[in-house]
Design a protein around this motif. Sequence first.
Motif, short mmCIF file in Angstrom:
data_model
loop_
_atom_site.label_atom_id
_atom_site.label_comp_id
_atom_site.label_asym_id
_atom_site.label_seq_id
_atom_site.Cartn_x
_atom_site.Cartn_y
_atom_site.Cartn_z
N ASP A 80 44.10 41.36 33.63
CA ASP A 80 45.24 41.42 34.56
C ASP A 80 44.97 40.68 35.87
OD1 ASP A 80 46.69 42.96 32.76
OD2 ASP A 80 45.84 44.83 33.52
N ALA A 81 43.76 40.15 36.03
CA ALA A 81 43.42 39.46 37.28
C ALA A 81 44.14 38.13 37.36
CB ALA A 81 41.92 39.25 37.37
N GLN A 82 44.76 37.86 38.50
CA GLN A 82 45.36 36.56 38.74
C GLN A 82 44.33 35.58 39.28
OE1 GLN A 82 48.53 37.97 41.31
NE2 GLN A 82 50.04 37.66 39.71
N TYR A 115 31.77 39.89 40.10
CA TYR A 115 33.02 39.14 39.95
C TYR A 115 34.16 40.05 40.38
CZ TYR A 115 29.83 36.30 37.22
OH TYR A 115 28.75 35.54 36.82
N LEU A 116 34.84 39.66 41.46
CA LEU A 116 35.88 40.49 42.05
C LEU A 116 37.25 40.02 41.59
CD1 LEU A 116 34.46 40.66 45.70
CD2 LEU A 116 33.78 41.98 43.67
N ALA A 117 38.03 40.93 41.03
CA ALA A 117 39.36 40.60 40.49
C ALA A 117 40.44 40.89 41.53
CB ALA A 117 39.62 41.42 39.23
N PHE A 118 41.39 39.95 41.65
CA PHE A 118 42.49 40.10 42.60
C PHE A 118 43.82 39.83 41.91
CE2 PHE A 118 38.82 39.07 45.20
CZ PHE A 118 38.94 39.94 46.28
N SER A 119 44.85 40.53 42.39
CA SER A 119 46.22 40.29 41.94
C SER A 119 47.14 40.40 43.14
CB SER A 119 46.63 41.30 40.86
OG SER A 119 45.91 41.09 39.67
N THR A 120 48.30 39.76 43.04
CA THR A 120 49.28 39.79 44.12
C THR A 120 50.55 40.46 43.63
OG1 THR A 120 48.38 37.75 45.08
CG2 THR A 120 50.61 38.40 45.76
N ARG A 125 48.10 40.65 48.43
CA ARG A 125 46.97 40.39 47.54
C ARG A 125 45.97 41.53 47.68
NH1 ARG A 125 41.96 37.20 47.95
NH2 ARG A 125 41.49 36.19 45.95
N LYS A 126 45.59 42.11 46.55
CA LYS A 126 44.64 43.23 46.61
C LYS A 126 43.63 43.13 45.48
CE LYS A 126 47.46 46.46 43.90
NZ LYS A 126 48.07 47.81 43.88
N GLN A 127 42.47 43.73 45.72
CA GLN A 127 41.44 43.75 44.69
C GLN A 127 41.78 44.82 43.66
OE1 GLN A 127 37.42 44.07 46.14
NE2 GLN A 127 36.57 44.46 44.11
N THR A 128 41.65 44.46 42.39
CA THR A 128 42.02 45.38 41.31
C THR A 128 40.82 45.84 40.49
OG1 THR A 128 42.48 43.49 39.85
CG2 THR A 128 44.33 44.40 41.10
N GLY A 129 39.65 45.30 40.78
CA GLY A 129 38.47 45.71 40.03
C GLY A 129 37.32 44.75 40.28
N ALA A 130 36.20 45.05 39.65
CA ALA A 130 35.02 44.19 39.76
C ALA A 130 34.23 44.30 38.47
CB ALA A 130 34.16 44.61 40.95
N ALA A 131 33.45 43.28 38.19
CA ALA A 131 32.64 43.30 36.97
C ALA A 131 31.28 42.66 37.25
CB ALA A 131 33.34 42.55 35.84
N THR A 132 30.29 43.09 36.48
CA THR A 132 28.96 42.51 36.56
C THR A 132 28.46 42.27 35.14
OG1 THR A 132 27.91 44.69 36.58
CG2 THR A 132 28.40 43.70 38.72
N LEU A 133 27.42 41.47 35.03
CA LEU A 133 26.77 41.23 33.74
C LEU A 133 25.34 41.74 33.81
CD1 LEU A 133 27.93 37.55 33.00
CD2 LEU A 133 28.80 39.64 31.94
#
Length: 219
Positions: A80-82, A115-120, A125-133
């Motif tokens: 869902d990240a833009q 990795y920071l996910a953003f959507s508008t 614009r707001k952060q919707t989540g983050a991920a790491t490996l």
Amino acid sequence: MKKLAGIVLLVSLAVAVAACSGGGEQGGTTTTRNTTNSAAANTGTSASPVGAASSNGADSPGGGAANSDAPASVRAALPDAQSITTQHKDISDSQVASIEKETGTKVADKDHHSYLAFSTAGGTRKQTGAATLVKANGKELVVIYESRNGVPYIREVRAEGIPQAFLDQFKGKGHDDKFEVGGDLKTGGADDATARAAAAAIRQDAVIMQTLYGGKHSH
């Protein structure tokens, strides 16, 4: 008589000259007008529309991440990240010592990637989540986080070749949890070595995320 004939000849020549001059000026004006109109038409055809928008669709909703630096596994985990921003943060020596003491593991790399996910939505614009490996026993795992009152908690873990029943046990866990196989975790169909390696790697990452990004909270 000769004088009269001379006058008539002069008048005829004057009329002829005037006619030629008028025709030349008219022809010149017509040519100039046609050239100008042609140039204007060409300019109108070749100019780009004012305010034309790009049609690449990089930031379209549901279209995946705009950041090509994010690995495919991360983009798939944040559908869902833009846009996705790659974040690099250094872990200080004092932080490394604290993390290693808390987790009983060694920090292999002081340069932590997330990795920071953003959507508008609605112009905001707001952060919707983050991920790491993280890597464990030769396998790569994607750890997806969400924030609860400024504290990162695991929303989901994905990995190829590791049973989902095992990975689902990490949902909702944070840095305060034990991540202990035989304790709060079961192997869930994973082999013991992989389960323990994954639990240790994810726990260390959760503690690192709290150290670098988490807010203060009461235990």
